[in-house]
Design a protein around this motif. Sequence first.
Motif, PDB file in Angstrom:
ATOM      1  N   GLU A  56      -2.101   1.462   6.338  1.00 31.80           N
ATOM      2  CA  GLU A  56      -2.752   0.324   5.668  1.00 31.80           C
ATOM      3  C   GLU A  56      -1.772  -0.842   5.530  1.00 31.80           C
ATOM      4  O   GLU A  56      -2.158  -2.002   5.713  1.00 31.80           O
ATOM      5  CB  GLU A  56      -3.279   0.745   4.290  1.00 31.80           C
ATOM      6  CG  GLU A  56      -4.599   1.485   4.397  1.00 31.80           C
ATOM      7  CD  GLU A  56      -5.144   1.915   3.056  1.00 31.80           C
ATOM      8  OE1 GLU A  56      -6.306   1.619   2.753  1.00 31.80           O
ATOM      9  OE2 GLU A  56      -4.409   2.574   2.294  1.00 31.80           O
ATOM     10  N   ILE A  60      -7.318  -6.701   5.196  1.00 28.91           N
ATOM     11  CA  ILE A  60      -6.999  -6.041   6.476  1.00 28.91           C
ATOM     12  C   ILE A  60      -8.017  -6.412   7.568  1.00 28.91           C
ATOM     13  O   ILE A  60      -7.907  -5.936   8.698  1.00 28.91           O
ATOM     14  CB  ILE A  60      -6.903  -4.496   6.323  1.00 28.91           C
ATOM     15  CG1 ILE A  60      -8.191  -3.902   5.741  1.00 28.91           C
ATOM     16  CG2 ILE A  60      -5.678  -4.110   5.476  1.00 28.91           C
ATOM     17  CD1 ILE A  60      -8.223  -2.370   5.759  1.00 28.91           C
ATOM     18  N   ARG A  71     -10.873   4.963   1.424  1.00 28.00           N
ATOM     19  CA  ARG A  71     -10.298   4.283   2.583  1.00 28.00           C
ATOM     20  C   ARG A  71     -11.358   4.095   3.661  1.00 28.00           C
ATOM     21  O   ARG A  71     -12.358   4.812   3.704  1.00 28.00           O
ATOM     22  CB  ARG A  71      -9.099   5.061   3.120  1.00 28.00           C
ATOM     23  CG  ARG A  71      -7.939   4.870   2.150  1.00 28.00           C
ATOM     24  CD  ARG A  71      -6.676   5.484   2.588  1.00 28.00           C
ATOM     25  NE  ARG A  71      -5.604   4.983   1.746  1.00 28.00           N
ATOM     26  CZ  ARG A  71      -5.087   5.658   0.717  1.00 28.00           C
ATOM     27  NH1 ARG A  71      -5.539   6.843   0.383  1.00 28.00           N
ATOM     28  NH2 ARG A  71      -4.102   5.129   0.015  1.00 28.00           N
ATOM     29  N   TYR A 122       0.864  -1.186   0.000  1.00 27.19           N
ATOM     30  CA  TYR A 122       0.000   0.000   0.000  1.00 27.19           C
ATOM     31  C   TYR A 122       0.894   1.226   0.000  1.00 27.19           C
ATOM     32  O   TYR A 122       2.052   1.159   0.434  1.00 27.19           O
ATOM     33  CB  TYR A 122      -0.849   0.047   1.279  1.00 27.19           C
ATOM     34  CG  TYR A 122      -2.120  -0.769   1.241  1.00 27.19           C
ATOM     35  CD1 TYR A 122      -3.294  -0.248   0.706  1.00 27.19           C
ATOM     36  CD2 TYR A 122      -2.160  -2.051   1.771  1.00 27.19           C
ATOM     37  CE1 TYR A 122      -4.469  -0.984   0.702  1.00 27.19           C
ATOM     38  CE2 TYR A 122      -3.330  -2.791   1.768  1.00 27.19           C
ATOM     39  CZ  TYR A 122      -4.474  -2.249   1.230  1.00 27.19           C
ATOM     40  OH  TYR A 122      -5.632  -2.975   1.222  1.00 27.19           O
ATOM     41  N   PHE A 132      -8.161   6.925  10.372  1.00 32.47           N
ATOM     42  CA  PHE A 132      -9.363   6.480   9.649  1.00 32.47           C
ATOM     43  C   PHE A 132     -10.656   7.020  10.274  1.00 32.47           C
ATOM     44  O   PHE A 132     -11.743   6.623   9.871  1.00 32.47           O
ATOM     45  CB  PHE A 132      -9.424   4.942   9.625  1.00 32.47           C
ATOM     46  CG  PHE A 132      -8.295   4.304   8.864  1.00 32.47           C
ATOM     47  CD1 PHE A 132      -8.323   4.210   7.482  1.00 32.47           C
ATOM     48  CD2 PHE A 132      -7.182   3.808   9.537  1.00 32.47           C
ATOM     49  CE1 PHE A 132      -7.275   3.632   6.784  1.00 32.47           C
ATOM     50  CE2 PHE A 132      -6.124   3.227   8.852  1.00 32.47           C
ATOM     51  CZ  PHE A 132      -6.173   3.139   7.471  1.00 32.47           C
TER      52      PHE A 132
END
Length: 389
Positions: A59, A342, A318, A54, A367
């Motif tokens: 990430e 993930i 994201r 990534y 995030f």
Amino acid sequence: MARTTDVIIIGGGIHGSSLAFHLAESGVKVIVLEKEVIASGATGRSSGLVRMHYALETESRLAWDSFQYFRDWAERVGGDCGFTRTGFMQFVSPEYEAHLKANVAMHKNIGIPTFLIDADDVKTLEPAFSTEGIKFAAYEPESGYADPYATTAGFLDAARKMGATLVQDCEVTAVEVKAGKISGVKTSQGDYAAPVVVNCAGPWAARIGDMVGLALPINTWQHDTMMVQRPKTLKRPHLTVIDDINEMYFRPETGGLTLVGLEDNNPLGENPDGQTDHAKPGFVERAIERICRRIPVMEAASLQSAHGGYDGISPDQRAILGQAGPEGFYLQCGFSGTGFKIGPAVGKCMAELILDGEAKTVDIDPFRFQRFEEGDLLEGEHSYGDIWH
Ligand SMILES: Cc1cc2nc3c(=O)[nH]c(=O)nc-3n(C[C@H](O)[C@H](O)[C@H](O)COP(=O)(O)OP(=O)(O)OC[C@H]3O[C@@H](n4cnc5c(N)ncnc54)[C@H](O)[C@@H]3O)c2cc1C
């Protein structure tokens, strides 16, 4: 009388199941409510790629921590998640050469097994590939793919052995809030009471947000994939590849098959309840043309199947993770077409956040939902641009 628990999880995909596993492991009473059956949303349609490459460090850290679950599944979770090590290569356009080198260095720094290789190395690894447009590539020898259904079922089986409850065919129709705090949910199978509700509803996540008056910037993203039977001259499984030069990714599948997906023409804004049994008109022709550019002998391949799927996508492509809206309401959604790999680490981090007020495994604060109103959108320091366009 409402049934009472500590945490209600809405959605039985990879994310709801991973969170249930990690909460149950910590001794928390958890109920997963799934409107259909497990993995019936994005997860069941996922291509299952497992790689760490990534452009955003957080990430890569989530993917690296997750990779260790896939690799050591039997010991960590139990059973078999179908992880198949194929090796992985990332191809980027020459304009991103410096970014590729910087990202490989960043991954090495995290501890991810990865190498910068050149076009000759690509040809050595995969003699049947054309190296058109490739100067350098990133190579992850340990990466591959896993079975998204088996992964989800594995997490949920283990969670249930530790006391979690799964209720399928159970649609959440309302989220109850009293004095600014979560108190439970209403469903097609009656009421459930809990001080914590987690939105793991994939492409339906915005609808769950609406139930508490929270406008989530999550759109629906549609994505087709096809499987082809490789020609006899290409019997051996090849590496898993993201080929940004040709705007596609591909990986082998058992039975001499190859799965192909495209990075372009993935429409936004469709109804997530739309059909996913068939790919959109024109997709198969475009995907065949692309795979033949990179692997010319695929001209002799035959089409096995093609279908579509939906995921929820956010403005910076994201995930949205953390608390937002009424007290006790959490978001684990917006995975933007890349959330399978993930899933293990995100579930662990969300369990830490819910139980301890902070994720320790990986810092997931970048995030947070609030980044959209703060204008703090996520972008890799050495980005290759948006994945989907
Ligand atoms: C075709 C395709 C290929 C992909 N390939 C990859 C890949 O190779 N690698 C990768 O990392 N990612 C990939 N992704 C992305 C990845 O699959 C998703 O990000 C991930 O599966 C999302 O998981 P989830 O648990 O958040 O959502 P979902 O799997 O969609 O689960 C949400 C669940 O919530 C349930 N639900 C919704 N509303 C309600 C309600 N009101 N009440 C009760 N239940 C409800 C749904 O039925 C659903 O089962 C792909 C996605 C698609 C569509």
